[in-house]
Design a protein around this motif. Structure first.
Motif, short mmCIF file in Angstrom:
data_model
loop_
_atom_site.label_atom_id
_atom_site.label_comp_id
_atom_site.label_asym_id
_atom_site.label_seq_id
_atom_site.Cartn_x
_atom_site.Cartn_y
_atom_site.Cartn_z
N VAL A 1 -6.85 3.45 2.31
CA VAL A 1 -6.00 4.59 2.69
C VAL A 1 -6.66 5.30 3.86
O VAL A 1 -7.81 5.72 3.78
N LYS A 2 -5.92 5.43 4.92
CA LYS A 2 -6.47 6.07 6.12
C LYS A 2 -6.07 7.54 6.13
O LYS A 2 -5.04 7.94 5.69
N GLU B 1 0.55 7.72 -6.94
CA GLU B 1 -0.48 8.50 -6.27
C GLU B 1 -1.57 8.98 -7.24
O GLU B 1 -2.73 9.14 -6.84
N LYS C 1 -8.23 4.13 -2.29
CA LYS C 1 -8.90 5.14 -1.43
C LYS C 1 -10.40 4.88 -1.37
O LYS C 1 -11.00 4.96 -0.30
N ARG D 1 1.04 4.23 -2.83
CA ARG D 1 0.84 5.64 -2.53
C ARG D 1 2.05 6.47 -2.98
O ARG D 1 1.90 7.53 -3.58
N TYR E 1 -4.54 3.58 -7.24
CA TYR E 1 -4.51 4.23 -5.93
C TYR E 1 -5.86 4.86 -5.61
O TYR E 1 -6.30 4.84 -4.45
N LEU F 1 0.83 -1.20 0.00
CA LEU F 1 0.00 0.00 0.00
C LEU F 1 0.87 1.25 0.00
O LEU F 1 0.58 2.23 -0.70
N ASN F 2 1.95 1.23 0.77
CA ASN F 2 2.86 2.37 0.82
C ASN F 2 3.52 2.61 -0.55
O ASN F 2 3.66 3.77 -0.99
#
Length: 348
Positions: free
Chosen positions: A347-348, A333, A342, A329, A338, A325-326
């Protein structure tokens, strides 16, 4: 498997024979007449026989070939073969009777059984079948014997042959040949021979097995068994790169090939990269083995230049992989993958 339809057909023929013993005149009501064809007569007559010898002769040939044919075609297709052959036989008798101005009544399963013999001659010509107790002959021999008897009977009359339409038998045989072609029986026989030859080579060296598999693949490029044995031979010879190419060919070209075991073998020889990245993503969605799914996704995620990498990272993120996930992002992005992450609340 139990030849259920064969046993049912034999039982019906015998049951009708007993019925005719109790009601001898009933046969006259169901004989097929070319000048007065009736649909019910057409079907009932192919289960009736004029005497015990007629019945026993037909049942011997049916019992000899039908179980193998039913096992190879399945119950429904075998029943279709029997009926189509029987109807083809009656149809041939009808046409010839009208052409010759005759109206000889006819009964008997001979046309239907001739079709089964024809199919067996194509599909199982080398297989031994029981013609009598402790008497095993090839299906091809049964077919030749059957045809010889019918051709001889068509031109030579011994005693009272009234009601016997040898031409119906021959048309039934032709009907069986046609069904055999529709069922691709010659191709099935050829594949069976390929598998047999491969089995004969298994106890030899990997090089001999490889040579045999390659020779057979020239005739049948999509033979699952030949491809599997070729891959195994290459594995034993430590030719892992070539093994991977064969496994990819198996996955991409052979419908019904064992997917997960083949993919696992591909993982073991480090050959996943030989599959297109989009194909790996598709396969990841279809496999049930979680470890195998992760192998597929990670193989795509590990290719920085792949346009499918963001989707692989998304799938891994959905599996709970925070690092994927990182990466999604930090590197993608603005990518739709991505945005999907979301939208799905990853994605928090």
């Amino acid at each position: 498997p139990i030849p259920a339809v064969t046993l049912l057909i034999i039982a019906i023929n015998i049951a009708i024979a007993f019925w005719l013993v109790l009601s001898p005149n009933a046969i006259h009501g169901y004989k097929f007449l070319a000048n007065k064809p009736e649909l019910i007569d057409l079907f009932v007559s192919i289960f009736m026989h004029v005497n015990v010898l007629h019945l026993l002769g037909n049942m011997v040939f049916l019992a000899a070939v039908a179980p193998s044919v039913e096992a190879g075609t399945g119950h429904v297709k075998f029943l279709a073969l029997y009926l189509v052959s029987g109807l083809a036989g009656m149809g041939g008798h009808w046409m010839l009777s009208l052409a010759m101005g005759e109206a000889t009544p006819v009964v008997g399963a001979s046309g239907a059984i001739a079709g089964c013999v024809a199919y067996a001659a194509i599909r199982y010509r080398r297989q031994k079948v029981p013609l009598a107790p402790k008497v095993m002959v090839s299906a091809w021999t049964v077919a030749i014997a059957w045809l010889a008897l019918q051709v001889a009977g068509a031109f030579i009359t011994l005693g009272d042959a009234a009601g016997t339409s040898y031409w119906a038998h021959l048309f039934g045989f032709l009907g069986g040949l046609l069904v055999a072609l529709l069922y691709r029986a010659p191709h099935q026989e050829s594949i069976a021979n390929v598998n047999k030859k491969i089995d004969e080579m298994k106890d030899r060296s990997p090089a001999a097995l490889l040579a045999a598999a390659e020779e057979l693949l020239k005739q049948h490029p999509k033979s699952e068994k030949a491809l599997l044995e070729k891959a195994r031979a290459l594995h034993a010879m430590n030719e892992h790169d070539k093994e991977a190419e064969v496994l990819v060919q198996l996955i991409d070209t052979v419908s019904g090939a064992p997917l997960e075991p083949t993919l696992e073998a591909l993982v073991q020889c480090n050959g996943l990269s030989k599959l297109a990245s989009q194909r790996r993503l598709q396969l990841a969605e279809s496999v049930e083995n979680d470890d195998l799914r992760l192998h597929l996704l990670n193989s795509v995620a590990g290719e920085p230049d792949s346009q499918d990498r963001p989707f692989a990272l998304l799938a891994l993120a959905e599996s709970g992989d925070e690092s994927s996930l990182n990466k999604l992002r930090d590197e993608y992005e603005l990518h739709p993958a991505y945005e999907t992450a979301k939208a799905r609340g990853l994605v928090k």
